[in-house]
Design a protein around this motif. Structure first.
Motif, PDB file in Angstrom:
ATOM      1  N   VAL A 130       1.434  -1.111   0.047  1.00  0.00           N
ATOM      2  CA  VAL A 130       0.305   0.106   0.239  1.00  0.00           C
ATOM      3  C   VAL A 130       0.942   1.566   0.328  1.00  0.00           C
ATOM      4  CG1 VAL A 130      -1.695   1.502   1.540  1.00  0.00           C
ATOM      5  CG2 VAL A 130      -2.108  -1.259   0.872  1.00  0.00           C
ATOM      6  N   THR A 131       1.731   1.076   0.664  1.00  0.00           N
ATOM      7  CA  THR A 131       2.729   2.376   0.933  1.00  0.00           C
ATOM      8  C   THR A 131       3.679   2.516  -0.431  1.00  0.00           C
ATOM      9  OG1 THR A 131       2.781   1.114   2.962  1.00  0.00           O
ATOM     10  CG2 THR A 131       4.329   3.735   2.408  1.00  0.00           C
ATOM     11  N   THR A 132       3.810   1.411  -1.417  1.00  0.00           N
ATOM     12  CA  THR A 132       4.767   1.516  -2.412  1.00  0.00           C
ATOM     13  C   THR A 132       3.798   2.304  -3.351  1.00  0.00           C
ATOM     14  OG1 THR A 132       4.905  -0.764  -2.279  1.00  0.00           O
ATOM     15  CG2 THR A 132       6.623   0.507  -1.524  1.00  0.00           C
ATOM     16  N   PHE A 133       2.269   1.926  -2.892  1.00  0.00           N
ATOM     17  CA  PHE A 133       1.443   2.198  -4.342  1.00  0.00           C
ATOM     18  C   PHE A 133       0.905   3.334  -4.515  1.00  0.00           C
ATOM     19  CE2 PHE A 133      -2.542   1.689  -6.725  1.00  0.00           C
ATOM     20  CZ  PHE A 133      -2.172   0.377  -7.986  1.00  0.00           C
ATOM     21  N   TYR A 134       0.511   4.456  -3.224  1.00  0.00           N
ATOM     22  CA  TYR A 134      -0.188   5.077  -3.901  1.00  0.00           C
ATOM     23  C   TYR A 134       1.114   6.191  -4.317  1.00  0.00           C
ATOM     24  CZ  TYR A 134      -4.107   2.423  -2.446  1.00  0.00           C
ATOM     25  OH  TYR A 134      -5.596   1.391  -3.091  1.00  0.00           O
ATOM     26  N   ASN A 135       0.814   7.105  -3.900  1.00  0.00           N
ATOM     27  CA  ASN A 135       1.879   8.313  -4.780  1.00  0.00           C
ATOM     28  C   ASN A 135       2.149   9.430  -4.101  1.00  0.00           C
ATOM     29  OD1 ASN A 135       2.110   7.363  -7.552  1.00  0.00           O
ATOM     30  ND2 ASN A 135       0.190   8.344  -7.884  1.00  0.00           N
ATOM     31  N   MET A 136       0.741   9.265  -2.687  1.00  0.00           N
ATOM     32  CA  MET A 136       1.520  10.689  -0.834  1.00  0.00           C
ATOM     33  C   MET A 136       1.956  10.197  -0.178  1.00  0.00           C
ATOM     34  SD  MET A 136      -2.126  12.560  -2.137  1.00  0.00           S
ATOM     35  CE  MET A 136      -2.188  13.616  -0.420  1.00  0.00           C
TER      36      MET A 136
ATOM     37  N   GLU B  62     -13.819   2.013 -11.075  1.00  0.00           N
ATOM     38  CA  GLU B  62     -14.487   1.595  -9.570  1.00  0.00           C
ATOM     39  C   GLU B  62     -14.548   0.136  -9.123  1.00  0.00           C
ATOM     40  OE1 GLU B  62     -18.360   0.812 -10.675  1.00  0.00           O
ATOM     41  OE2 GLU B  62     -18.466  -0.601 -12.367  1.00  0.00           O
ATOM     42  N   THR B  63     -13.832  -0.703  -9.820  1.00  0.00           N
ATOM     43  CA  THR B  63     -13.142  -2.426  -8.928  1.00  0.00           C
ATOM     44  C   THR B  63     -11.847  -1.590  -8.110  1.00  0.00           C
ATOM     45  OG1 THR B  63     -11.801  -3.073 -10.620  1.00  0.00           O
ATOM     46  CG2 THR B  63     -13.856  -3.568 -10.539  1.00  0.00           C
ATOM     47  N   ALA B  64     -10.760  -0.989  -8.969  1.00  0.00           N
ATOM     48  CA  ALA B  64      -9.508  -0.309  -8.740  1.00  0.00           C
ATOM     49  C   ALA B  64      -9.997   0.177  -6.921  1.00  0.00           C
ATOM     50  CB  ALA B  64      -8.939   0.515  -9.025  1.00  0.00           C
ATOM     51  N   LEU B  65     -11.115   1.183  -7.381  1.00  0.00           N
ATOM     52  CA  LEU B  65     -11.432   1.555  -6.033  1.00  0.00           C
ATOM     53  C   LEU B  65     -11.565   0.873  -5.146  1.00  0.00           C
ATOM     54  CD1 LEU B  65     -13.543   4.702  -5.418  1.00  0.00           C
ATOM     55  CD2 LEU B  65     -14.182   3.176  -4.281  1.00  0.00           C
ATOM     56  N   LEU B  66     -13.267  -0.522  -5.069  1.00  0.00           N
ATOM     57  CA  LEU B  66     -12.896  -1.146  -4.350  1.00  0.00           C
ATOM     58  C   LEU B  66     -12.049  -2.327  -3.117  1.00  0.00           C
ATOM     59  CD1 LEU B  66     -16.193  -3.043  -6.314  1.00  0.00           C
ATOM     60  CD2 LEU B  66     -15.771  -1.059  -4.813  1.00  0.00           C
ATOM     61  N   GLU B  67     -11.094  -1.979  -4.513  1.00  0.00           N
ATOM     62  CA  GLU B  67     -10.036  -2.848  -4.160  1.00  0.00           C
ATOM     63  C   GLU B  67      -8.854  -1.775  -2.957  1.00  0.00           C
ATOM     64  OE1 GLU B  67      -7.972  -6.027  -4.989  1.00  0.00           O
ATOM     65  OE2 GLU B  67      -9.639  -6.096  -5.137  1.00  0.00           O
ATOM     66  N   SER B  68      -9.305  -0.652  -2.948  1.00  0.00           N
ATOM     67  CA  SER B  68      -8.277  -0.076  -2.057  1.00  0.00           C
ATOM     68  C   SER B  68      -9.295   0.146  -1.137  1.00  0.00           C
ATOM     69  CB  SER B  68      -8.338   1.693  -2.831  1.00  0.00           C
ATOM     70  OG  SER B  68      -7.632   2.366  -2.010  1.00  0.00           O
ATOM     71  N   LEU B  69     -10.889   0.085  -1.010  1.00  0.00           N
ATOM     72  CA  LEU B  69     -11.388   0.304  -0.128  1.00  0.00           C
ATOM     73  C   LEU B  69     -10.766  -0.655   0.729  1.00  0.00           C
ATOM     74  CD1 LEU B  69     -14.941   1.591  -0.756  1.00  0.00           C
ATOM     75  CD2 LEU B  69     -13.821   1.932   1.308  1.00  0.00           C
ATOM     76  N   GLU B  70     -10.901  -1.741   0.497  1.00  0.00           N
ATOM     77  CA  GLU B  70     -10.380  -2.829   0.841  1.00  0.00           C
ATOM     78  C   GLU B  70      -9.117  -2.467   1.538  1.00  0.00           C
ATOM     79  OE1 GLU B  70     -11.385  -6.688  -1.486  1.00  0.00           O
ATOM     80  OE2 GLU B  70     -13.598  -6.034  -1.501  1.00  0.00           O
ATOM     81  N   GLY B  71      -8.305  -2.301   1.272  1.00  0.00           N
ATOM     82  CA  GLY B  71      -6.785  -1.873   2.499  1.00  0.00           C
ATOM     83  C   GLY B  71      -6.398  -2.421   0.978  1.00  0.00           C
ATOM     84  N   LYS B  72      -6.114  -2.584  -0.026  1.00  0.00           N
ATOM     85  CA  LYS B  72      -5.267  -3.032  -0.566  1.00  0.00           C
ATOM     86  C   LYS B  72      -4.589  -1.816  -1.322  1.00  0.00           C
ATOM     87  CE  LYS B  72      -7.409  -7.196  -0.741  1.00  0.00           C
ATOM     88  NZ  LYS B  72      -8.661  -7.742  -1.739  1.00  0.00           N
ATOM     89  N   LYS B  73      -3.694  -2.239  -2.849  1.00  0.00           N
ATOM     90  CA  LYS B  73      -2.886  -1.851  -4.247  1.00  0.00           C
ATOM     91  C   LYS B  73      -4.157  -1.840  -4.320  1.00  0.00           C
ATOM     92  CE  LYS B  73      -0.318  -5.138  -5.984  1.00  0.00           C
ATOM     93  NZ  LYS B  73       0.857  -5.940  -6.125  1.00  0.00           N
ATOM     94  N   GLY B  74      -4.482  -0.574  -5.217  1.00  0.00           N
ATOM     95  CA  GLY B  74      -5.675  -0.478  -6.041  1.00  0.00           C
ATOM     96  C   GLY B  74      -5.268  -1.082  -8.052  1.00  0.00           C
ATOM     97  N   GLN B  75      -6.063  -1.582  -7.748  1.00  0.00           N
ATOM     98  CA  GLN B  75      -5.424  -2.875  -9.274  1.00  0.00           C
ATOM     99  C   GLN B  75      -7.033  -3.025  -9.517  1.00  0.00           C
ATOM    100  OE1 GLN B  75      -2.069  -5.051  -9.114  1.00  0.00           O
ATOM    101  NE2 GLN B  75      -1.278  -3.829  -9.608  1.00  0.00           N
ATOM    102  N   PRO B  76      -7.382  -2.969 -10.841  1.00  0.00           N
ATOM    103  CA  PRO B  76      -8.898  -3.318 -11.164  1.00  0.00           C
ATOM    104  C   PRO B  76      -8.647  -4.688 -11.202  1.00  0.00           C
ATOM    105  CG  PRO B  76      -8.065  -1.573 -13.023  1.00  0.00           C
ATOM    106  CD  PRO B  76      -6.929  -1.870 -11.874  1.00  0.00           C
TER     107      PRO B  76
END
Lengths: 164, 450
Positions: free
Chosen positions: A63-69, B200-214
């Motif tokens: 997560v830290t490395t994926f998000y730019n900020m 939208e599915t990357a957003l869901l991944e992100s909401l689940e606390g993961k890197k946002g990959q679709p």
């Protein structure tokens, strides 16, 4: 690393937004809180957040490395992120960036010797109507940043820090 | 004086972007002044009347979920985030009898270059989004929702948090809303710098606390969404349109716009205009009128090109734009897409190669790396445009750019690949002579811009 009670109270507030079996959802917010308090997200912080949320440390690192900020190393006290994407480029963002380079005496990506400023270019900040824009320390969006305003901002912060 | 005080001097006031009095028939932006975002102000403007109406808490009979969905279908409301999918139809895809938790998600990850409308909605009229989400939740039988806000607009996230608390305290969110049997818990969360999470599915991944990959689709979020549960995701502006529709009827909303393009739309006009800003106008408003609202082209300059729907959409030359109306169907007919309503205006001092170079860098930077055609292709595109811009282009490069674009478009899990390819193809199609000039003469045809 142990987080203060104050910090874990902030973590808990984020964790409470999600179902009890989905604590991981709070990881981005927790890392953001860590960055606000420590200035960056160190490997030790990642491990501690992982432990707090019941995640694998590597999952937090992803997560830290994926998000730019997220800052993966310590930066200057003030992180200046100048948007250079097309809508800002059309309104003199490149000039704003070079003005700051000259004023601060550093190149893009560098930190001033006194540790006050780090200058970065950033992708779209989502404030295109107010171009050129600059985000300071992840929170303060600064609008219509002409050279005069950039001078005011830098000089104001320097004076505040007693470096002028 | 603190650093926060110093920095706050440079914060946007909204005067230029939003409180300029140059909206046409505004619904979402009507009567806003920057200080009237609170619950009491919103209620004074008729806010939460639509929620009371559907719950039968206004003395009326109430509305069934089916009636709410039918009203939204009749309005012609289409998704304001980019794809323009009919909202009522999307809502009807949610399984009605699903035994477990279902989720509602608001996509406020506004990162499309050129788009800054959701920021103004959330900052200056947050309760209209909360009310719209509550109505949507009622219509689909959903009891939990999240609003995911672009990490860069953190002040807006904090504003929305304050608005949520007001709504909870007033019994407009939570259990048994307004004394009814309807319950809806809404939370706000934020990104932290990843364009891809607008997908939208990357957003869901992100909401689940993961890197946002679709995610690969199908399954679509309506059957497998957040935490694997049925989920509906709409854009901020889409939700913001809903209370007006319920108060005034779907038919009335449709009549504000034009057939198949109901209602008003917020356009962010940026670039070479005298007064950049957000303008809420009826769909179908001529581009020339929108340009006039934004103060026209910078003095002494002529319109050259417009990207009408955010940086991912094909660019169109001035003559086509000046003959086009601002609605989904008209812009599609003209050869581009309305997208998120981000109108990037370029005048005759702009080099199209240089403009494309910046966009190509962006897509390379933001590609999540999951699909090879996008991961490798976006870098290849950037490198080619870079060498053309810097006088090292080859005659074969234009065909190669088109070929690489062809091999990205339609071959990736999500639309970021298409978004990287479409601007390249359109720039070469409409401004080929500029690219050829760069390659042949090693110099730019138009005065260089900084």
């Amino acid at each position: 690393m142990n987080f203060s009670e104050q910090t874990t109270a902030l973590f808990d507030r984020e964790v409470a937004k999600y179902p009890p079996d989905q604590k991981q959802s709070a990881v981005m917010a927790c890392l953001t809180i860590v960055q606000r308090e420590q200035g960056w997200v160190s490997p030790d912080s990642e491990k501690a957040v992982a432990e707090y949320l019941g995640m694998a440390p590597m999952a937090v690192h992803e997560v830290t490395t994926f998000y730019n900020m997220y800052n993966q190393r310590p930066l200057g006290k003030y992180k200046l992120n100048v948007c250079t994407n097309l809508p800002c480029q059309l309104r003199n963002a490149s000039q704003a960036l070079s003005h700051l380079e000259t004023k601060l005496g550093i190149a893009l990506g560098e930190t001033t010797a006194d540790g006050l400023f780090t200058l970065q270019q950033s992708e779209c900040l989502g404030a295109c109507a107010d171009a050129p824009v600059m985000l300071v320390n992840d929170v303060n969006m600064c609008s219509f940043m002409s050279n005069d305003k950039l001078d005011q901002l830098v000089d104001g912060l320097k004076a505040l820090e007693g470096k002028q | 004086m603190s650093a926060a005080t110093i920095l706050s001097q440079f914060a946007a006031t909204g005067v230029q972007s939003c409180f300029h009095g140059r909206h046409l028939q505004p619904q979402i932006m009507a009567d806003l002044n920057g200080s009237n975002w609170r619950l009491k102000d919103y209620e004074a403007r008729g806010g939460y009347a639509a929620l009371r109406k559907i719950l039968g808490q206004d003395g009326g009979p109430g509305m069934t979920p089916d009636q709410v969905i039918a009203e939204v279908k009749a309005s012609g409301l289409r998704g304001r985030g980019g794809a323009g999918f009919p909202t009522g139809l999307k809502w009807s895809f949610m399984p009605r009898q699903f035994p477990g938790q279902k989720y509602l998600v608001c996509n406020s990850d506004e990162g499309e270059p050129g788009t800054a409308k959701d920021r103004d909605i959330l900052t200056h009229n947050p309760h209209v989004v909360i009310e719209g989400m509550a109505i949507a939740a009622y219509a689909m039988g959903i009891t939990a929702g999240y609003n995911y806000i672009h990490g860069e607009i953190f002040a807006t996230y904090q504003r929305f948090e304050a608005a949520l608390q007001e709504a909870r305290d007033a019994g407009l969110l939570g259990s048994n809303i307004l004394g009814s049997t309807f319950s809806f818990n809404l939370q706000v969360t934020h990104g932290f710098g990843a364009y891809i999470c607008g997908e939208e599915t990357a957003l869901l991944e992100s909401l689940e606390g993961k890197k946002g990959q679709p995610r690969f689709k199908p399954p679509f979020p309506a059957s497998f969404g957040l935490y694997g549960k049925p989920t509906t995701i709409n854009n901020t502006e889409t939700f913001a349109a809903v209370p007006w529709i319920i108060r005034n009827s779907g038919q009335a909303y449709l009549e504000v716009g034009k057939p198949n393009n109901g209602g008003t739309k917020l356009f962010t006009v940026s670039g070479d205009v005298n007064s950049p800003g957000n303008f809420e106008v009826p769909l179908g408003t001529p581009f020339a009128k929108l340009l006039e609202l934004a103060g026209g082209i910078r003095s002494g300059r002529r319109l050259k090109a417009v990207i009408p729907g955010g940086s991912s959409m094909p660019v169109l030359p001035a003559d086509i734009m000046m003959a086009t109306d601002m609605d989904y169907d008209s812009i599609a007919k003209a050869g581009s897409m309305l997208g998120s309503g981000a109108v990037i205006v370029m005048d005759d001092s702009r080099c199209m190669v240089k403009s494309l170079l910046r966009l190509s860098y962006f897509y390379m930077h933001e590609s999540c790396g999951q699909c090879t055609p996008c991961r490798e292709g976006t870098g290849w595109l950037w490198r080619m445009v870079h060498r053309i811009e810097h006088g090292q282009g080859r005659q074969s490069d234009l065909d190669l750019l088109n070929s690489v674009s062809d091999n990205i478009q339609g071959r990736t899990i999500c639309a970021l690949g298409d978004a990287a390819a479409m601007p390249v193809r359109a720039m070469i199609k409409h401004f080929r002579v500029e690219f050829e000039h760069h390659i042949t003469h090693k110099t730019c045809m138009v005065p260089a811009y900084a």
